[in-house]
Structures are given as structure tokens and as C-alpha cells.
Design a protein around this motif. Structure first.
Motif, PDB file in Angstrom:
ATOM      1  N   ASP A 151       0.753  -1.066  -0.205  1.00 17.21           N
ATOM      2  CA  ASP A 151       0.062  -0.052  -0.119  1.00 17.21           C
ATOM      3  C   ASP A 151       0.825   1.187   0.099  1.00 17.21           C
ATOM      4  OD1 ASP A 151      -2.445   1.325  -0.168  1.00 17.21           O
ATOM      5  OD2 ASP A 151      -2.651   1.341   2.144  1.00 17.21           O
ATOM      6  N   LEU A 152       1.086   1.823  -1.194  1.00 21.27           N
ATOM      7  CA  LEU A 152       1.793   2.953  -1.304  1.00 21.27           C
ATOM      8  C   LEU A 152       0.968   4.304  -1.154  1.00 21.27           C
ATOM      9  CD1 LEU A 152       4.139   1.747  -4.380  1.00 21.27           C
ATOM     10  CD2 LEU A 152       4.707   1.688  -1.883  1.00 21.27           C
ATOM     11  N   VAL A 153       1.176   5.127  -0.435  1.00 18.02           N
ATOM     12  CA  VAL A 153       0.292   6.150  -0.099  1.00 18.02           C
ATOM     13  C   VAL A 153       0.919   7.478  -0.243  1.00 18.02           C
ATOM     14  CG1 VAL A 153      -1.501   4.738   1.278  1.00 18.02           C
ATOM     15  CG2 VAL A 153       0.300   6.160   2.330  1.00 18.02           C
ATOM     16  N   TRP A 154       0.107   8.454  -0.575  1.00 16.33           N
ATOM     17  CA  TRP A 154       0.627  10.054  -0.427  1.00 16.33           C
ATOM     18  C   TRP A 154      -0.538  10.834   0.334  1.00 16.33           C
ATOM     19  CZ3 TRP A 154      -1.307  14.542  -2.916  1.00 16.33           C
ATOM     20  CH2 TRP A 154      -0.549  15.701  -2.668  1.00 16.33           C
ATOM     21  N   ARG A 155      -0.360  11.460   1.418  1.00 17.42           N
ATOM     22  CA  ARG A 155      -1.247  12.203   2.185  1.00 17.42           C
ATOM     23  C   ARG A 155      -1.471  13.659   1.711  1.00 17.42           C
ATOM     24  NH1 ARG A 155      -1.643  11.746   8.669  1.00 17.42           N
ATOM     25  NH2 ARG A 155      -3.933  12.021   9.027  1.00 17.42           N
ATOM     26  N   GLU A 156      -2.657  13.782   1.077  1.00 16.29           N
ATOM     27  CA  GLU A 156      -2.926  15.191   0.502  1.00 16.29           C
ATOM     28  C   GLU A 156      -3.056  15.991   1.628  1.00 16.29           C
ATOM     29  OE1 GLU A 156      -6.097  17.117  -2.201  1.00 16.29           O
ATOM     30  OE2 GLU A 156      -5.610  15.246  -2.799  1.00 16.29           O
ATOM     31  N   SER A 157      -4.185  15.413   2.758  1.00 16.53           N
ATOM     32  CA  SER A 157      -4.466  16.557   3.645  1.00 16.53           C
ATOM     33  C   SER A 157      -4.823  15.153   4.811  1.00 16.53           C
ATOM     34  CB  SER A 157      -5.999  16.981   3.391  1.00 16.53           C
ATOM     35  OG  SER A 157      -7.265  16.128   3.120  1.00 16.53           O
ATOM     36  N   PRO A 158      -5.357  15.643   6.119  1.00 18.99           N
ATOM     37  CA  PRO A 158      -5.561  14.963   7.223  1.00 18.99           C
ATOM     38  C   PRO A 158      -6.571  13.552   6.660  1.00 18.99           C
ATOM     39  CG  PRO A 158      -5.436  16.948   8.007  1.00 18.99           C
ATOM     40  CD  PRO A 158      -5.286  16.907   6.534  1.00 18.99           C
ATOM     41  N   THR A 159      -7.364  13.889   5.893  1.00 21.64           N
ATOM     42  CA  THR A 159      -8.268  12.595   5.566  1.00 21.64           C
ATOM     43  C   THR A 159      -8.463  12.300   4.122  1.00 21.64           C
ATOM     44  OG1 THR A 159     -10.185  14.312   5.282  1.00 21.64           O
ATOM     45  CG2 THR A 159      -9.711  13.432   7.674  1.00 21.64           C
ATOM     46  N   VAL A 160      -7.587  12.716   3.297  1.00 18.83           N
ATOM     47  CA  VAL A 160      -7.342  12.425   1.889  1.00 18.83           C
ATOM     48  C   VAL A 160      -6.042  11.833   1.443  1.00 18.83           C
ATOM     49  CG1 VAL A 160      -7.668  13.352  -0.585  1.00 18.83           C
ATOM     50  CG2 VAL A 160      -9.005  14.178   1.293  1.00 18.83           C
ATOM     51  N   PHE A 161      -6.222  10.810   0.906  1.00 16.70           N
ATOM     52  CA  PHE A 161      -4.969   9.880   0.691  1.00 16.70           C
ATOM     53  C   PHE A 161      -4.940   9.635  -1.026  1.00 16.70           C
ATOM     54  CE2 PHE A 161      -5.103   9.728   5.066  1.00 16.70           C
ATOM     55  CZ  PHE A 161      -3.626   9.288   5.510  1.00 16.70           C
ATOM     56  N   HIS A 162      -3.738   9.303  -1.375  1.00 20.40           N
ATOM     57  CA  HIS A 162      -3.640   8.906  -2.859  1.00 20.40           C
ATOM     58  C   HIS A 162      -3.082   7.569  -2.659  1.00 20.40           C
ATOM     59  CE1 HIS A 162      -4.965  12.563  -5.312  1.00 20.40           C
ATOM     60  NE2 HIS A 162      -4.741  13.038  -4.047  1.00 20.40           N
ATOM     61  N   ALA A 163      -3.329   6.532  -3.475  1.00 21.94           N
ATOM     62  CA  ALA A 163      -2.639   5.194  -3.355  1.00 21.94           C
ATOM     63  C   ALA A 163      -2.443   4.430  -4.492  1.00 21.94           C
ATOM     64  CB  ALA A 163      -3.708   4.315  -2.229  1.00 21.94           C
ATOM     65  N   ARG A 164      -1.311   3.640  -4.381  1.00 23.92           N
ATOM     66  CA  ARG A 164      -1.086   2.607  -5.520  1.00 23.92           C
ATOM     67  C   ARG A 164      -1.059   1.269  -4.898  1.00 23.92           C
ATOM     68  NH1 ARG A 164       2.406   5.524 -10.369  1.00 23.92           N
ATOM     69  NH2 ARG A 164       1.379   3.704 -11.277  1.00 23.92           N
ATOM     70  N   ASN A 165      -1.082   0.247  -5.406  1.00 23.94           N
ATOM     71  CA  ASN A 165      -1.221  -1.253  -4.879  1.00 23.94           C
ATOM     72  C   ASN A 165      -0.301  -2.068  -5.848  1.00 23.94           C
ATOM     73  OD1 ASN A 165      -2.551  -1.609  -1.759  1.00 23.94           O
ATOM     74  ND2 ASN A 165      -3.034   0.268  -2.675  1.00 23.94           N
ATOM     75  N   PRO A 166       0.906  -2.254  -5.685  1.00 22.71           N
ATOM     76  CA  PRO A 166       1.651  -3.529  -6.498  1.00 22.71           C
ATOM     77  C   PRO A 166       0.939  -4.622  -5.924  1.00 22.71           C
ATOM     78  CG  PRO A 166       3.315  -1.774  -5.946  1.00 22.71           C
ATOM     79  CD  PRO A 166       2.043  -1.256  -5.245  1.00 22.71           C
TER      80      PRO A 166
END
Length: 278
Positions: free
Chosen positions: A193-208
Motif C-alpha cells: 500500500d503505497l500512499v501519499w497524504r494530501e490532507s489529514p483525511t485525503v490519501f492517494h494510493a497505489r498497490n502493486p
């Protein structure tokens, strides 16, 4: 055996994560399930066997292996079931434990499903495994977000949570598939679970997902639930809260996953999404 094809976590068939769904796999043996999933080629196909007590046994197969729990195939199954039998409550018996699912109808008429995961938990990632993971991803340690420490997270299946410091880092995914597959197999990790936190409750994810024979998953409900448990356990989010996880955008299959984390610091994490037939 009637095989249905749905896209989960999107209202557009060109987005989301495709899943195969068999609503009645009574009498179907494991080799047939595995062969069917391989032929379908989606990241998972769900096989359901109704029980006399009203609950449903469910198993999930990727093209290469069986996984104990799959979020997007659960959402797809629940929507398909509701379209046949009406909205309501379901009790799914997975290999990871019992998962409750509720379905309802949105104002636009779409069926929306919410699953509640098994009890989440986390575990440290051994230093050699973390080094091997970053090497396989070709990510320098300096590119990680120090506010979100690497950790293995579980909410039905294990996923290392690795947080990028920037959106550009998350966008640049070019990993060593054989090396990552071998490392994940040794550690029983379902996806990364690769993630980047845009804000306290918004995440962007990529999953190999190389153990399943899938380069990347467009929407991973099990990993989203594990992320919610990780954030709660490490006290990285105020409770109660809802998270929005955007996934699949970098691969042209945009998906939206909603994660509900309750006020109490125990119990399952909710994952909500839609699904539409292909």
C-alpha cells in the motif's frame, strides 16, 4: 456456474477495479475456482456458497493464488447480490474471519455497499525486509514521509504501508516485479500500500500486487481498511473520521474508496463503495 463481471469503487465501467463474481459456487471445487480466476484475469474473482443459516461462504482467487480477503471483490459481490435479491445485510464468512456488509440505494439509484473489516492490527517491518522493499521499488528512503512510518497493516490481509513524501514520488512507479514478488511471498503480504497524504483525511494510493500476477491494483479495499487501522493504531488521525482514498488515477482507472474509522480504538474499519456491471 454463472460468472458476473463488475467494476468496484467506480460508477463508470472504465474506472475502478474489475472483479469476477460467482453468486452460487455450490459444488465448485478449488482447482476449478483457481482455473476460472486465471481465465478471467482480473485481480480477484469471488466465489460464493450460500449457507443454511443465511450467511455466505466466500473465497477470493487472483490469477495466481488465493487470498484470504479482498475488499473490491466483496463490494462487487454485495452489489451484485443486492441487484438480484434486494438491499440489506449480509454476513460473509471469509478465510480471514466474518465480515458484515450492508447495501443501500443512493439518491441516483446506484447500489452502495459498506463492509466492516475484521479487527485490524499492525506489525513492524524488519529492517532487512524494509531495505529490500525499498530496493525493489527503487525508492530512496529519503523520499518517504517521516510522519507516516513504514508498518505492515492487517484488516483481513497483510499490506506494508509505505508513505511517499510527494505526489511525484507516488506517481513514479517502476519496480522490480520478481524481487518484490519474492519478498512479499516470504512475508505473506497481499499488496504493497503505497500512499501519499494530501490532507489529514485525503490519501492517494497505489498497490502493486505481484504475488497475484497483477502489476498494480486499481482499487484495493482490503488495503484501504488496513490503512484505516494503521492510522488509528498509530494515532495519526482524529477519531471518528472518514477518509477518502483515490486510487487507480496513475493507471487510467480512477477509483474512490471511503474509509470509516469509528471513535473506539477497537473493532473493524468500514469501507464503502459502489460497483457497476461490465
Amino acid at each position: 456456474m454463472e460468472l458476473l463481471r463488475y467494476v468496484a469503487f467506480s460508477t463508470d465501467p472504465s474506472g475502478g477495479n474489475p472483479a469476477g463474481v460467482v453468486l452460487d459456487a455450490t459444488g465448485v471445487d478449488e482447482p476449478t475456482m483457481a482455473a476460472t480466476a486465471a481465465e478471467v484475469g482480473f485481480s480477484e474473482t469471488a466465489f460464493v456458497v450460500p449457507r443454511d443459516d443465511g450467511s455466505l461462504d466466500i473465497r477470493y482467487f487472483s490469477p495466481l493464488t488465493e487470498v484470504p480477503f479482498c475488499g473490491h471483490a466483496t463490494i462487487a459481490t454485495a452489489v451484485a447480490y443486492a441487484e438480484r435479491h434486494g438491499v440489506g445485510e449480509l454476513r460473509l464468512r471469509t478465510k480471514a474471519g466474518t465480515v458484515s456488509v450492508s447495501t443501500g440505494t443512493a439518491p441516483d439509484g446506484a447500489v452502495v455497499a459498506t463492509l466492516v473489516s475484521v479487527e485490524p492490527r499492525t506489525a513492524p517491518i524488519a529492517a532487512p525486509d524494509l531495505a529490500g522493499l525499498l530496493t525493489a521499488l527503487r525508492w530512496p528512503a529519503a523520499d518517504l514521509d517521516p510522519a507516516l512510518p513504514p508498518r505492515a497493516a492487517f484488516a483481513g490481509a497483510w499490506h506494508p504501508v509505505i508513505a511517499a513524501a510527494t505526489r511525484d514520488r507516488l506517481s513514479d512507479l517502476d519496480y522490480d516485479m520478481p524481487a518484490l514478488a519474492a519478498l512479499m511471498s516470504r512475508n505473506d503480504w497481499a499488496t504493497v500500500d503505497l500512499v501519499w497524504r494530501e490532507s489529514p483525511t485525503v490519501f492517494h494510493a497505489r498497490n502493486p500486487f505481484p504475488p497475484g500476477g497483477v502489476v498494480e491494483d486499481p482499487a484495493t479495499g482490503a488495503a484501504a481498511a488496513a490503512l484505516g487501522g494503521y492510522l488509528r493504531e498509530l494515532r495519526l488521525v482524529a477519531l471518528p473520521t472518514h477518509l477518502t482514498v483515490y486510487q487507480g488515477y496513475d493507471m487510467g482507472r480512477p477509483s474512490t474508496i471511503t474509509v470509516g474509522i469509528p471513535a473506539q480504538r477497537s473493532g473493524g474499519v468500514a469501507v464503502t463503495g459502489t460497483a457497476v456491471p461490465l
